[in-house]
Design a protein around this motif. Structure first.
Motif, PDB file in Angstrom:
ATOM      1  N   LYS A 294       0.835  -1.203   0.000  1.00  0.00           N
ATOM      2  CA  LYS A 294       0.000   0.000   0.000  1.00  0.00           C
ATOM      3  C   LYS A 294       0.872   1.255   0.000  1.00  0.00           C
ATOM      4  N   ARG A 295       2.002   1.193   0.717  1.00  0.00           N
ATOM      5  CA  ARG A 295       2.894   2.358   0.774  1.00  0.00           C
ATOM      6  C   ARG A 295       3.415   2.712  -0.613  1.00  0.00           C
ATOM      7  N   THR A 296       3.774   1.698  -1.399  1.00  0.00           N
ATOM      8  CA  THR A 296       4.266   1.944  -2.757  1.00  0.00           C
ATOM      9  C   THR A 296       3.162   2.542  -3.628  1.00  0.00           C
ATOM     10  N   VAL A 297       1.951   2.047  -3.464  1.00  0.00           N
ATOM     11  CA  VAL A 297       0.832   2.604  -4.227  1.00  0.00           C
ATOM     12  C   VAL A 297       0.636   4.071  -3.885  1.00  0.00           C
ATOM     13  N   GLU A 298       0.722   4.389  -2.592  1.00  0.00           N
ATOM     14  CA  GLU A 298       0.567   5.789  -2.168  1.00  0.00           C
ATOM     15  C   GLU A 298       1.634   6.677  -2.808  1.00  0.00           C
ATOM     16  N   LYS A 299       2.862   6.163  -2.904  1.00  0.00           N
ATOM     17  CA  LYS A 299       3.933   6.945  -3.551  1.00  0.00           C
ATOM     18  C   LYS A 299       3.616   7.169  -5.027  1.00  0.00           C
ATOM     19  N   HIS A 300       3.132   6.130  -5.692  1.00  0.00           N
ATOM     20  CA  HIS A 300       2.783   6.283  -7.106  1.00  0.00           C
ATOM     21  C   HIS A 300       1.680   7.320  -7.280  1.00  0.00           C
ATOM     22  N   ILE A 301       0.700   7.319  -6.371  1.00  0.00           N
ATOM     23  CA  ILE A 301      -0.394   8.296  -6.470  1.00  0.00           C
ATOM     24  C   ILE A 301       0.149   9.717  -6.274  1.00  0.00           C
ATOM     25  N   ALA A 302       1.075   9.880  -5.309  1.00  0.00           N
ATOM     26  CA  ALA A 302       1.673  11.207  -5.088  1.00  0.00           C
ATOM     27  C   ALA A 302       2.401  11.673  -6.343  1.00  0.00           C
ATOM     28  N   ASN A 303       3.117  10.752  -7.019  1.00  0.00           N
ATOM     29  CA  ASN A 303       3.827  11.117  -8.250  1.00  0.00           C
ATOM     30  C   ASN A 303       2.848  11.499  -9.351  1.00  0.00           C
ATOM     31  N   ILE A 304       1.745  10.766  -9.434  1.00  0.00           N
ATOM     32  CA  ILE A 304       0.736  11.078 -10.462  1.00  0.00           C
ATOM     33  C   ILE A 304       0.172  12.482 -10.231  1.00  0.00           C
ATOM     34  N   LEU A 305      -0.187  12.788  -8.992  1.00  0.00           N
ATOM     35  CA  LEU A 305      -0.716  14.118  -8.678  1.00  0.00           C
ATOM     36  C   LEU A 305       0.296  15.192  -9.040  1.00  0.00           C
ATOM     37  N   LEU A 306       1.566  14.922  -8.711  1.00  0.00           N
ATOM     38  CA  LEU A 306       2.610  15.912  -8.975  1.00  0.00           C
ATOM     39  C   LEU A 306       2.811  16.114 -10.474  1.00  0.00           C
ATOM     40  N   LYS A 307       2.973  15.027 -11.196  1.00  0.00           N
ATOM     41  CA  LYS A 307       3.274  15.140 -12.621  1.00  0.00           C
ATOM     42  C   LYS A 307       2.122  15.750 -13.421  1.00  0.00           C
ATOM     43  N   LEU A 308       0.892  15.432 -13.010  1.00  0.00           N
ATOM     44  CA  LEU A 308      -0.258  15.923 -13.753  1.00  0.00           C
ATOM     45  C   LEU A 308      -0.810  17.225 -13.196  1.00  0.00           C
ATOM     46  N   ALA A 309      -0.134  17.754 -12.118  1.00  0.00           N
ATOM     47  CA  ALA A 309      -0.587  18.991 -11.488  1.00  0.00           C
ATOM     48  C   ALA A 309      -2.046  18.873 -11.049  1.00  0.00           C
ATOM     49  N   LEU A 310      -2.419  17.698 -10.529  1.00  0.00           N
ATOM     50  CA  LEU A 310      -3.775  17.457 -10.021  1.00  0.00           C
ATOM     51  C   LEU A 310      -3.774  17.591  -8.505  1.00  0.00           C
ATOM     52  N   LYS A 311      -4.975  17.774  -7.936  1.00  0.00           N
ATOM     53  CA  LYS A 311      -5.060  18.046  -6.506  1.00  0.00           C
ATOM     54  C   LYS A 311      -5.686  16.915  -5.696  1.00  0.00           C
ATOM     55  N   ASN A 312      -6.460  16.020  -6.332  1.00  0.00           N
ATOM     56  CA  ASN A 312      -7.127  14.980  -5.557  1.00  0.00           C
ATOM     57  C   ASN A 312      -7.399  13.759  -6.428  1.00  0.00           C
ATOM     58  N   ARG A 313      -7.908  12.721  -5.754  1.00  0.00           N
ATOM     59  CA  ARG A 313      -8.155  11.440  -6.417  1.00  0.00           C
ATOM     60  C   ARG A 313      -9.235  11.558  -7.492  1.00  0.00           C
ATOM     61  N   ALA A 314     -10.251  12.386  -7.214  1.00  0.00           N
ATOM     62  CA  ALA A 314     -11.334  12.541  -8.184  1.00  0.00           C
ATOM     63  C   ALA A 314     -10.814  13.067  -9.513  1.00  0.00           C
ATOM     64  N   GLN A 315      -9.824  13.955  -9.458  1.00  0.00           N
ATOM     65  CA  GLN A 315      -9.260  14.492 -10.696  1.00  0.00           C
ATOM     66  C   GLN A 315      -8.469  13.420 -11.452  1.00  0.00           C
ATOM     67  N   ILE A 316      -7.846  12.477 -10.692  1.00  0.00           N
ATOM     68  CA  ILE A 316      -7.158  11.370 -11.365  1.00  0.00           C
ATOM     69  C   ILE A 316      -8.180  10.510 -12.112  1.00  0.00           C
ATOM     70  N   VAL A 317      -9.316  10.254 -11.461  1.00  0.00           N
ATOM     71  CA  VAL A 317     -10.375   9.470 -12.107  1.00  0.00           C
ATOM     72  C   VAL A 317     -10.810  10.128 -13.413  1.00  0.00           C
ATOM     73  N   ARG A 318     -11.047  11.449 -13.351  1.00  0.00           N
ATOM     74  CA  ARG A 318     -11.487  12.174 -14.541  1.00  0.00           C
ATOM     75  C   ARG A 318     -10.420  12.095 -15.633  1.00  0.00           C
ATOM     76  N   TRP A 319      -9.154  12.276 -15.255  1.00  0.00           N
ATOM     77  CA  TRP A 319      -8.058  12.230 -16.246  1.00  0.00           C
ATOM     78  C   TRP A 319      -7.956  10.841 -16.871  1.00  0.00           C
ATOM     79  N   ALA A 320      -8.080   9.797 -16.037  1.00  0.00           N
ATOM     80  CA  ALA A 320      -7.982   8.424 -16.556  1.00  0.00           C
ATOM     81  C   ALA A 320      -9.095   8.146 -17.556  1.00  0.00           C
ATOM     82  N   LEU A 321     -10.289   8.635 -17.267  1.00  0.00           N
ATOM     83  CA  LEU A 321     -11.406   8.456 -18.194  1.00  0.00           C
ATOM     84  C   LEU A 321     -11.152   9.177 -19.503  1.00  0.00           C
TER      85      LEU A 321
END
Length: 821
Positions: A785-812
């Motif tokens: 789970k810790r590794t997954v959390e790091k990957h999520i932090a990197n995704i937010l950083l690289k995509l300049a997103l602020k929360n999980r909901a925005q990742i969902v929208r981007w993935a769609l």
């Protein structure tokens, strides 16, 4: 994203302006041409000759012409005021704006700064520091493009040195016509200086023979001519010649250079005898000032006994009119004056012969003690930089006072003075010097009989300066002595014990002994509340340091409680600077708990208060902390601006540990925007420099965690070969090269790559888009789970997103959500 200048460079070697000269330079055309010819052909040239022959003025004239001939300009270093040979490297470092580094000899730091520089370095008045100058110049000549010009009564004796004997001014032959007399350099100088006193003065057929005779009797020595011409306002030329003859006829020397020396000495004697007794006394007392003086400092140190403060201005004006005191600067906040070195040496001889020299030095020391005691509270006020600048201007004069205190075992006064100068040792990088003064003064037996509060304060102050040098063992010993003295003294030691406990705790913090530090701080707080005399200040600092430690070790609730109480004290005492320190620490606490938006808000408050306080020294570290937070919040543009401002300010200070931290900030930024090889290169250089020196800054641990995060990102993106190649490239660079490299990165061009995710990050984003939880993603991909959390932090950083909901929208939007169905 901002772009950079096409040819970024490291801050060039900077140096103060050449000394200002208010009088016109006369003649010396042949000498200037000869010196230039020798400089072009040689790397070390020494202008030698007796005092008063004009070595400094000739060097100044050459320097003014040379400023545009050398790519990095000219650096003028005045050594006349340096009494201790060990301060020669520090004087040069000050002129070059080079800061001492705790882990390097200063001479090595100077050499690194001068390597590759096309610079003319001028060392003026070396004769009393020959051995120190010989050693330093010998080392600096290893910088291949550096050229050095020195002035001295005798050569340095360095291999490769070329000597140029500065001759007197050209003299007229007897019986020559007026036109030829007017071409003589000595006559021209006499007439020029006489006109400054009597504008109607001119060379005439009647006075020309008298002037020529006076110049010949003075051997063409410029200083002697200036002193003599200063009397034309009160003596006729015939009287002037007669008075001079009475003094000069006693000379009998077969050697021309000895005769010139005695000529100058006799003119000095003659000028001195014409002074009134109060003028003589003031000139003697002014001779103690090594780096010039103002009216205020002259009144503070010289107005005693037969001289009263209201007399000083009139007496000083008289000495200026007689060319014995020079006006150095009138444009600044207050006028500054100095004695020519030949005059200063003569006046000191007269002081020693008078029998009043010990009393004079004592008043000089006490005068500076009074002044620094008066400005110390101002350093805590709204304009601290102004008063630190004042201490820097008086640095050489303060050294004179401290040296006399050491030589005459005046430990109590010396320690009081050195204690007021801690802000100078720390703020301007003179920590080794501060340590040396403490070490000398604390070694005297007289320290044992000092009043207990002063002794304890001195030990705590010494321990903090020892920390700056990296000597934690000595710092612990001195702070421990202070605590032991306070505890052994019972009630007598109570007023200072809280301060001593906080000092020892600070040492423990820097050593990383958190629990000991916290226990000592708590003891200090409780003791100060019961028995202290400086309660608010000591408790404020103890609370601040406690909060900083608790932030670093994860005791966040305790940290908040302590920091908020410290902020209340800062507000009550009306100190914007103290409030800024707390807001900075609160910002680091918010960073540690993942609350980045509040962290930015707190740090911005600190930034504004630091600017209001004029605390420019504190801004670069805070700007760096704020940049990391902005980077995490997806604002690389602002992060870049802050990282660059911070690094450029630390380059200006030349503080190597902070420069390394700044480069790691650029490494983080490069990783965040996809410049992985560039990031690895910067990380490689920083890693090759060893561990950065520990300091008391509240955000360094949080920055280190950020650096590790971005280093891990780089390792994930590069192959082993790519990582090793880029890292080795950084390791092979010199500091100036790597700074230019960092400042030259084109982050704007990198922006298009900042949205590139790794394969694993795309997998995680796809599963988030499919609605899986972190635990479900970890199980699906075989990750923790810790590794997954790091990957999520990197995704937010690289995509300049602020929360999980925005990742969902981007993935769609990217059509990723079905990849792992």
């Amino acid at each position: 994203m901002p772009t950079h200048s096409p040819n970024p460079t490291v801050r060039p070697v900077t140096h103060p302006a050449l000394p200002s000269v208010v009088t016109r330079f006369i003649g010396r055309e042949r000498e200037i041409a000869e010196v230039w010819q020798l400089l072009r052909a040689n790397r070390l040239l020494s202008l030698v000759g007796p005092g008063g022959v004009g070595k400094t003025r000739l060097a100044l004239t050459v320097a003014a012409e040379a400023e545009h001939e050398f790519g990095d300009g000219v650096c003028w270093v005045e050594l006349a005021q340096v009494g201790d040979p060990s301060f020669v490297p520090q004087t040069l470092a000050k002129a070059l704006e080079v800061a001492e580094q705790p882990d390097l000899p200063l001479s090595q730091t100077l050499l690194e700064k001068l390597e590759g520089k096309d610079l003319l370095l001028i060392l003026d008045n070396c004769e009393h520091l020959l051995a120190a100058c010989h050693e330093l110049v010998g080392r600096l000549l290893a910088a291949p493009a550096l050229k050095i010009l020195t002035t001295s009564r005798e050569p340095l004796g360095v291999a490769g040195e070329v000597r140029y004997a500065v001759p007197p001014l050209s003299l007229p032959e007897q019986g020559r016509p007026l036109a030829e007399l007017a071409q003589s350099e000595a006559v021209r100088l006499f007439v020029e200086r006489a006109r400054s006193l009597r504008p109607e003065f001119a060379l005439t057929p009647e006075n020309a023979p008298l002037i020529a005779e006076v110049c010949r009797r003075l051997d063409g020595l410029p200083l002697a001519i200036e002193l003599a011409s200063a009397r034309v306002g009160v003596l006729s030329l015939r009287q002037l010649r007669e008075r001079l003859e009475q003094w000069l006829d006693v000379l009998t020397s077969p050697m021309p250079h000895e005769l010139r020396h005695r000529t100058l000495r006799s003119v000095m004697d003659w000028s001195y005898q014409l002074l009134s007794t109060p003028e003589q006394v003031l000139l003697q007392r002014l001779s103690l000032f090594a780096s010039g003086f103002t009216l205020v400092t002259a009144e503070a140190c010289c107005a005693w006994g037969e001289l009263e403060a209201p007399q000083i201005l009139d007496l000083l004006t008289a000495l200026i009119g007689k060319s014995l005191v020079m006006v150095e600067a009138l444009e600044a906040e207050e006028a500054r004056y100095r004695l020519l070195e030949t005059v200063r040496q003569y006046a000191r001889e007269q002081l020693e012969a008078s029998g009043a020299w010990q009393e004079t030095y004592g008043h000089y020391l006490r005068g500076f003690l009074r002044m620094v005691a008066e400005i110390s509270p101002q350093i805590e006020g709204p304009q601290p930089q102004r008063w630190v600048d004042w201490l820097e201007r008086e640095h050489e004069n303060l050294r004179v006072a401290l040296e006399w205190a050491c030589r005459h075992r005046r430990a109590q006064e010396g320690l009081r003075l050195v204690g007021h100068l801690t802000v100078l040792w720390d703020g301007r990088g003179h920590f080794r010097e501060g340590f040396a003064w403490y070490e000398r003064l604390l070694g005297f037996e007289e320290v044992v009989s000092m009043p207990l509060p002063q002794r304890m304060n001195a030990l705590v102050g010494a321990s903090l300066v020892a920390l700056l040098t990296g000597d934690a063992a000595v710092a612990t010993d001195w702070a421990g002595q202070a605590v032991a003295l306070g505890e052994a003294a019972g009630e007598v030691g109570w007023p200072q014990l809280g301060f001593a406990l906080v000092g020892l705790a600070t040492v423990a913090k820097v050593k990383g002994d958190w629990e000991t530090a916290l226990a000592l701080l708590e003891r200090g707080i409780q003791h100060e509340r019961k028995h202290g005399t400086n309660t608010a200040r000591v408790i404020y600092f103890a609370l601040l340091v406690s909060g900083m430690i608790e932030t670093d070790i994860g005791r966040h609730q305790d940290a908040r409680r302590h920091l908020e109480e410290a902020l209340e004290i800062a507000v009550e005492t009306g100190s914007p600077y103290d409030a800024a320190l707390v807001f900075d620490a609160l910002g680091q606490l918010a960073r540690a708990t993942g609350r980045l938006a509040p962290a930015v808000s707190q740090m911005e408050k600190a930034l504004e208060l630091f600017r209001q306080s004029g605390a420019s020294r504190d801004l670069p570290n805070l700007e760096r902390h704020l940049a990391y937070a902005c980077l995490r919040l997806g604002d690389p543009c602002r992060a870049y601006t802050l990282f660059r401002q911070s690094l450029e300010a630390q380059l200006q200070r030349d503080h190597r540990p902070s420069i390394l931290r700044g480069l790691l900030g650029f490494a983080a930024l490069a990783a965040a925007v996809g410049l992985y090889r560039d990031s690895a290169c910067l990380q490689g250089f920083a890693g090759s420099q060893g561990k950065a020196t520990v300091n008391l800054d509240s955000g360094d641990q949080a920055d280190a965690l950020e650096d590790e995060h971005y280093a891990a990102l780089v390792r994930a993106e590069l192959s082993e070969l790519e990582l090793e190649t880029a890292t080795e490239k950084g390791r092979a660079m010199r500091l100036e090269e790597v700074v230019s490299y960092a400042l030259g990165l084109d982050f704007r061009a990198a922006k298009s790559r900042s949205h590139d995710l790794t394969r694993r990050e795309r997998d995680v984003a796809a599963l988030i888009g499919a609605g899986l939880s972190n635990g479900e993603i970890a199980a699906r991909l075989g990750l923790s789970k810790r590794t997954v959390e790091k990957h999520i932090a990197n995704i937010l950083l690289k995509l300049a997103l602020k929360n999980r909901a925005q990742i969902v929208r981007w993935a769609l939007e990217q059509g990723l959500s079905g990849e792992h169905q």
